[in-house]
Each structure stands twice: as C-alpha cells, then as structure tokens.
Design a protein around this motif. Sequence first.
Motif, mmCIF file in Angstrom:
data_model
loop_
_atom_site.group_PDB
_atom_site.id
_atom_site.type_symbol
_atom_site.label_atom_id
_atom_site.label_comp_id
_atom_site.label_asym_id
_atom_site.label_seq_id
_atom_site.Cartn_x
_atom_site.Cartn_y
_atom_site.Cartn_z
ATOM 1 N N SER A 1 5.401 5.261 -10.568
ATOM 2 C CA SER A 1 4.758 5.893 -9.419
ATOM 3 C C SER A 1 3.507 5.190 -8.905
ATOM 4 O O SER A 1 3.126 5.377 -7.754
ATOM 5 C CB SER A 1 4.438 7.355 -9.730
ATOM 6 N N ASN A 2 2.858 4.370 -9.718
ATOM 7 C CA ASN A 2 1.620 3.737 -9.294
ATOM 8 C C ASN A 2 1.897 2.526 -8.406
ATOM 9 O O ASN A 2 2.583 1.589 -8.826
ATOM 10 C CB ASN A 2 0.801 3.312 -10.520
ATOM 11 N N PRO A 3 1.350 2.510 -7.168
ATOM 12 C CA PRO A 3 1.614 1.406 -6.234
ATOM 13 C C PRO A 3 1.189 0.031 -6.751
ATOM 14 O O PRO A 3 1.711 -0.976 -6.307
ATOM 15 C CB PRO A 3 0.813 1.784 -4.992
ATOM 16 N N LYS A 4 0.251 -0.024 -7.713
ATOM 17 C CA LYS A 4 -0.195 -1.340 -8.189
ATOM 18 C C LYS A 4 0.922 -2.102 -8.897
ATOM 19 O O LYS A 4 0.868 -3.312 -9.010
ATOM 20 C CB LYS A 4 -1.433 -1.218 -9.072
ATOM 21 N N PHE A 5 1.966 -1.390 -9.357
ATOM 22 C CA PHE A 5 3.089 -2.056 -10.014
ATOM 23 C C PHE A 5 4.153 -2.521 -9.023
ATOM 24 O O PHE A 5 5.123 -3.160 -9.402
ATOM 25 C CB PHE A 5 3.700 -1.152 -11.087
ATOM 26 N N LYS A 6 3.989 -2.152 -7.746
ATOM 27 C CA LYS A 6 4.858 -2.615 -6.648
ATOM 28 C C LYS A 6 6.343 -2.391 -6.926
ATOM 29 O O LYS A 6 7.181 -3.247 -6.649
ATOM 30 C CB LYS A 6 4.575 -4.078 -6.328
ATOM 31 N N GLN A 7 6.677 -1.236 -7.480
ATOM 32 C CA GLN A 7 8.072 -0.881 -7.753
ATOM 33 C C GLN A 7 8.812 -0.714 -6.408
ATOM 34 O O GLN A 7 8.427 0.112 -5.598
ATOM 35 C CB GLN A 7 8.098 0.432 -8.539
ATOM 36 N N PRO A 8 9.847 -1.511 -6.134
ATOM 37 C CA PRO A 8 10.536 -1.372 -4.843
ATOM 38 C C PRO A 8 11.303 -0.054 -4.757
ATOM 39 O O PRO A 8 11.964 0.364 -5.715
ATOM 40 C CB PRO A 8 11.478 -2.572 -4.813
ATOM 41 N N LYS A 9 11.182 0.582 -3.608
ATOM 42 C CA LYS A 9 11.901 1.821 -3.329
ATOM 43 C C LYS A 9 12.651 1.629 -2.022
ATOM 44 O O LYS A 9 12.050 1.263 -1.012
ATOM 45 C CB LYS A 9 10.919 2.997 -3.208
ATOM 46 N N THR A 10 13.962 1.872 -2.057
ATOM 47 C CA THR A 10 14.786 1.680 -0.863
ATOM 48 C C THR A 10 15.176 3.026 -0.287
ATOM 49 O O THR A 10 15.646 3.913 -1.001
ATOM 50 C CB THR A 10 16.041 0.847 -1.195
ATOM 51 N N THR B 1 7.099 -1.214 -1.185
ATOM 52 C CA THR B 1 6.545 -1.320 -2.538
ATOM 53 C C THR B 1 5.261 -0.508 -2.667
ATOM 54 O O THR B 1 4.450 -0.758 -3.559
ATOM 55 C CB THR B 1 6.278 -2.797 -2.904
ATOM 56 N N GLU B 2 5.076 0.438 -1.768
ATOM 57 C CA GLU B 2 3.946 1.356 -1.827
ATOM 58 C C GLU B 2 4.521 2.766 -1.856
ATOM 59 O O GLU B 2 5.720 2.949 -1.836
ATOM 60 C CB GLU B 2 3.060 1.246 -0.590
ATOM 61 N N GLY B 3 3.668 3.744 -1.814
ATOM 62 C CA GLY B 3 4.145 5.117 -1.770
ATOM 63 C C GLY B 3 3.138 6.035 -1.108
ATOM 64 O O GLY B 3 2.790 7.076 -1.639
ATOM 65 N N ARG B 4 2.679 5.645 0.062
ATOM 66 C CA ARG B 4 1.721 6.496 0.777
ATOM 67 C C ARG B 4 2.410 7.764 1.266
ATOM 68 O O ARG B 4 3.631 7.808 1.423
ATOM 69 C CB ARG B 4 1.161 5.761 1.987
ATOM 70 N N ASN B 5 1.595 8.752 1.564
ATOM 71 C CA ASN B 5 2.110 10.020 2.056
ATOM 72 C C ASN B 5 2.941 9.811 3.324
ATOM 73 O O ASN B 5 2.443 9.261 4.303
ATOM 74 C CB ASN B 5 0.935 10.976 2.328
ATOM 75 N N ARG B 6 4.204 10.220 3.267
ATOM 76 C CA ARG B 6 5.132 10.166 4.402
ATOM 77 C C ARG B 6 5.199 8.768 5.039
ATOM 78 O O ARG B 6 5.394 8.606 6.229
ATOM 79 C CB ARG B 6 4.786 11.234 5.431
ATOM 80 N N GLN B 7 5.074 7.753 4.208
ATOM 81 C CA GLN B 7 4.942 6.381 4.699
ATOM 82 C C GLN B 7 6.120 5.910 5.532
ATOM 83 O O GLN B 7 5.929 5.354 6.610
ATOM 84 C CB GLN B 7 4.720 5.422 3.521
ATOM 85 N N VAL B 8 7.338 6.085 5.047
ATOM 86 C CA VAL B 8 8.497 5.576 5.794
ATOM 87 C C VAL B 8 8.591 6.269 7.149
ATOM 88 O O VAL B 8 8.812 5.617 8.182
ATOM 89 C CB VAL B 8 9.801 5.731 4.988
ATOM 90 N N ARG B 9 8.410 7.571 7.189
ATOM 91 C CA ARG B 9 8.454 8.300 8.462
ATOM 92 C C ARG B 9 7.383 7.806 9.426
ATOM 93 O O ARG B 9 7.624 7.644 10.615
ATOM 94 C CB ARG B 9 8.291 9.808 8.218
ATOM 95 N N ARG B 10 6.186 7.568 8.895
ATOM 96 C CA ARG B 10 5.099 7.089 9.763
ATOM 97 C C ARG B 10 5.362 5.668 10.245
ATOM 98 O O ARG B 10 5.061 5.327 11.390
ATOM 99 C CB ARG B 10 3.760 7.187 9.031
#
Length: 181
Positions: free
Chosen positions: A66-75, A139-148
């Motif tokens: 869950s931590n963005p510093k690890f840059k885990q890709p999410k599709t 590779t981040e996870g900001r609030n509602r990022q993809v929608r924004r």
Amino acid sequence: MTRVILFNKPMNVLSQFTDRGTEGSDRQTLSDFIKVPGVYPAGRLDRDSEGLMILTDNGRLQARISNPKFKQPKTYLAQVEGDATEAQLDQLRRGVDLNDGMTRPAQAVRIDDPGLWPRTPPVRFRKSVPDCWISLTITEGRNRQVRRMTAHVGLPCLRLVRWSVGDWTLDGLAPGQWRDA
C-alpha cells in the motif's frame, strides 16, 4: 506463514471491515464477504470502484503493497465517457498536474471492451456520447487518482475496476468472491 487473500470487491462495498458511517447505516463492508480473522486490507478501493483488493495478516507485506514509496504497479480498467485519443493517452503517460501535484507517468492504452460482469447498478449510457475502455497502470495511490486523471484529460470515468496489483490479478474471481493467493 503469511496469509494473502485476493478479493473481488463489488461496487458499493466499503474497503474496511466495519462501517463507521452514520448510525443505522446498512452499507456492506468486507466483513459481509470475508470471515477470516486477523487479515487486513493492504490499501483501499473507493466504494464506487470495483475489483482487486489484497488482504493479509503480515504488516510488512501490507505496508509494502500500500505504501507509494514501493511503487507497486496497479492496473485499472476504466470505462470512460468519450473516445480516447492518442493525445489524451499521451497526457496520462507523461503524468498530469492535479490539485495535489503532478502524478507519476502512467501506462495508458485503449483496449477493447474487456467483457466484465454486469455492474449493479448499471453504468449510465447516453446515446449521444460515445464511451470506450482504457487500461491504466499507476504506481501511486492518491485519493480517487485514476478518476481524477481521466477527468483531467477530458475522459470522465463511468466504471473503474482494479484488475491487478503487482503480480496478483482478479483473473477467475467473480464479484464478492475471494481466494488465497
């Protein structure tokens, strides 16, 4: 031994085990689907989004996912309003400037309809406005990022399904189902 659970979160389900909302609220939570003690979600997924959630009993793994510093890709598979152009996809690939700063560059491609399960409630369709599907890997996870991000480039999101996190995918899981990884 670390336990990892893959869960296909349906729309309108909170990505937590309890509802801390208004009293008398009957919103569904993870506890309506997963009766496994000692596991916790590694990250969140908005109530109006669907798809892969990972739960684990390992705090270090939970942080790593869950931590963005690890840059885990999410599709994510996103059904968007409009006919996505290469120029719009290129903007997503370069990163976009949101009100909380620039996003990291994303992988963005237009895809054919992925043939997912029907959504409840159904996506609103307008005969006069086209829609299409895109695959977006961040590779981040900001609030509602993809929608924004999609809205920023003129492609409002109609439906959003997280398909994968790292090497874990939703493949073979129907909405509301889970399995051990």
